[in-house]
Design a protein around this motif. Structure first.
Motif, PDB file in Angstrom:
ATOM      1  N   LEU A 160       0.537   0.984  -7.044  1.00 22.47           N
ATOM      2  CA  LEU A 160      -0.165  -0.405  -6.724  1.00 22.47           C
ATOM      3  C   LEU A 160      -1.048  -0.012  -5.913  1.00 22.47           C
ATOM      4  O   LEU A 160      -2.219  -0.614  -5.898  1.00 22.47           O
ATOM      5  CB  LEU A 160       0.982  -1.058  -6.225  1.00 22.47           C
ATOM      6  CG  LEU A 160       0.667  -2.590  -5.692  1.00 22.47           C
ATOM      7  CD1 LEU A 160       0.096  -3.226  -6.989  1.00 22.47           C
ATOM      8  CD2 LEU A 160       2.027  -3.084  -4.966  1.00 22.47           C
ATOM      9  N   ASN A 161      -1.128   1.083  -4.898  1.00 18.37           N
ATOM     10  CA  ASN A 161      -2.189   1.020  -4.273  1.00 18.37           C
ATOM     11  C   ASN A 161      -3.454   1.682  -5.022  1.00 18.37           C
ATOM     12  O   ASN A 161      -4.391   1.137  -4.649  1.00 18.37           O
ATOM     13  CB  ASN A 161      -1.847   2.757  -3.086  1.00 18.37           C
ATOM     14  CG  ASN A 161      -2.714   3.011  -2.089  1.00 18.37           C
ATOM     15  OD1 ASN A 161      -4.029   2.400  -2.151  1.00 18.37           O
ATOM     16  ND2 ASN A 161      -2.362   3.842  -1.198  1.00 18.37           N
ATOM     17  N   ASP A 162      -3.338   2.437  -5.953  1.00 14.85           N
ATOM     18  CA  ASP A 162      -4.267   3.078  -6.885  1.00 14.85           C
ATOM     19  C   ASP A 162      -5.196   1.613  -7.513  1.00 14.85           C
ATOM     20  O   ASP A 162      -6.174   1.448  -7.660  1.00 14.85           O
ATOM     21  CB  ASP A 162      -4.067   3.767  -7.729  1.00 14.85           C
ATOM     22  CG  ASP A 162      -3.612   5.336  -7.275  1.00 14.85           C
ATOM     23  OD1 ASP A 162      -4.098   5.474  -6.016  1.00 14.85           O
ATOM     24  OD2 ASP A 162      -2.812   6.222  -7.917  1.00 14.85           O
TER      25      ASP A 162
ATOM     26  N   MET B 131       0.757  -1.319   0.001  1.00 19.81           N
ATOM     27  CA  MET B 131      -0.012   0.059   0.049  1.00 19.81           C
ATOM     28  C   MET B 131       0.794   1.228   0.098  1.00 19.81           C
ATOM     29  O   MET B 131       0.417   2.309   0.007  1.00 19.81           O
ATOM     30  CB  MET B 131      -0.839  -0.053   1.127  1.00 19.81           C
ATOM     31  CG  MET B 131      -1.970  -1.108   1.285  1.00 19.81           C
ATOM     32  SD  MET B 131      -3.035  -1.153  -0.114  1.00 19.81           S
ATOM     33  CE  MET B 131      -3.911   0.539  -0.058  1.00 19.81           C
ATOM     34  N   ARG B 132       2.231   1.175   0.317  1.00 21.72           N
ATOM     35  CA  ARG B 132       2.923   2.442   0.180  1.00 21.72           C
ATOM     36  C   ARG B 132       3.367   2.802  -1.254  1.00 21.72           C
ATOM     37  O   ARG B 132       4.035   3.884  -1.348  1.00 21.72           O
ATOM     38  CB  ARG B 132       4.289   2.005   0.982  1.00 21.72           C
ATOM     39  CG  ARG B 132       4.074   1.831   2.590  1.00 21.72           C
ATOM     40  CD  ARG B 132       5.226   1.656   3.252  1.00 21.72           C
ATOM     41  NE  ARG B 132       4.653   1.308   4.523  1.00 21.72           N
ATOM     42  CZ  ARG B 132       5.595   0.554   5.477  1.00 21.72           C
ATOM     43  NH1 ARG B 132       6.765   0.252   5.066  1.00 21.72           N
ATOM     44  NH2 ARG B 132       4.893   0.505   6.872  1.00 21.72           N
ATOM     45  N   ILE B 133       3.098   1.820  -2.148  1.00 22.41           N
ATOM     46  CA  ILE B 133       3.635   2.287  -3.460  1.00 22.41           C
ATOM     47  C   ILE B 133       2.296   2.672  -3.987  1.00 22.41           C
ATOM     48  O   ILE B 133       1.359   2.044  -4.249  1.00 22.41           O
ATOM     49  CB  ILE B 133       3.964   0.899  -4.126  1.00 22.41           C
ATOM     50  CG1 ILE B 133       5.160   0.184  -3.504  1.00 22.41           C
ATOM     51  CG2 ILE B 133       4.465   1.320  -5.675  1.00 22.41           C
ATOM     52  CD1 ILE B 133       5.566  -1.190  -3.964  1.00 22.41           C
ATOM     53  N   PRO B 134       2.454   4.087  -4.548  1.00 23.25           N
ATOM     54  CA  PRO B 134       1.156   4.869  -4.937  1.00 23.25           C
ATOM     55  C   PRO B 134       0.660   4.063  -5.969  1.00 23.25           C
ATOM     56  O   PRO B 134      -0.681   3.999  -6.195  1.00 23.25           O
ATOM     57  CB  PRO B 134       1.826   6.164  -5.394  1.00 23.25           C
ATOM     58  CG  PRO B 134       3.076   6.289  -4.781  1.00 23.25           C
ATOM     59  CD  PRO B 134       3.500   4.936  -4.477  1.00 23.25           C
TER      60      PRO B 134
END
Length: 120
Positions: A6-8, A1-4
């Motif tokens: 991948l989070n999106d 979830m810290r990778i923008p």
């Protein structure tokens, strides 16, 4: 979830999937589904130690006294914490901790039924 990025992607894919807890409300219904990572973690070694037995038989009256029961509790807590500290130290120093190291050692120099371990 810290990778923008991948989070999106995860948030968008969660909006499109079928909700299993749709009939629930509140926080339980709003939980996101996070698929497992690409590479699962390889299983590690288990480190365990059997400590010295602590006799409580025949000490029933002593254990009913709050102060002496607390003393015994602190003794047990100390023994467990020191055993755990020892195991953590041994785990960090274990030359065969990784599965690759153990496999290479067994292939080169150990018999089939011998598992490499650290020296206590």
């Amino acid at each position: 979830m810290r990778i923008p990025v991948l989070n999106d992607y995860i948030r968008r894919s969660n909006e499109e999937i079928v909700r299993l807890r749709a009939e629930k409300g509140g926080e339980v219904a709003n939980q996101y589904f996070y698929p497992p990572g690409l590479l699962p973690k390889l299983p590690g070694r288990f480190y365990y130690l059997f400590g010295k037995p602590i006799q409580t038989k025949g000490r029933e009256k002593e254990l009913k006294d709050k102060e002496s029961a607390n003393e015994l509790y602190l003794h047990i807590k100390y023994e467990i914490e020191s055993n755990m500290a020892y195991l953590i130290k041994m785990r960090e120093e274990d030359p065969y901790r990784g599965i690759i190291d153990r496999t290479v050692h067994r292939a080169v120099s150990a018999s089939v039924d011998q598992v490499p371990t650290f020296e206590p």
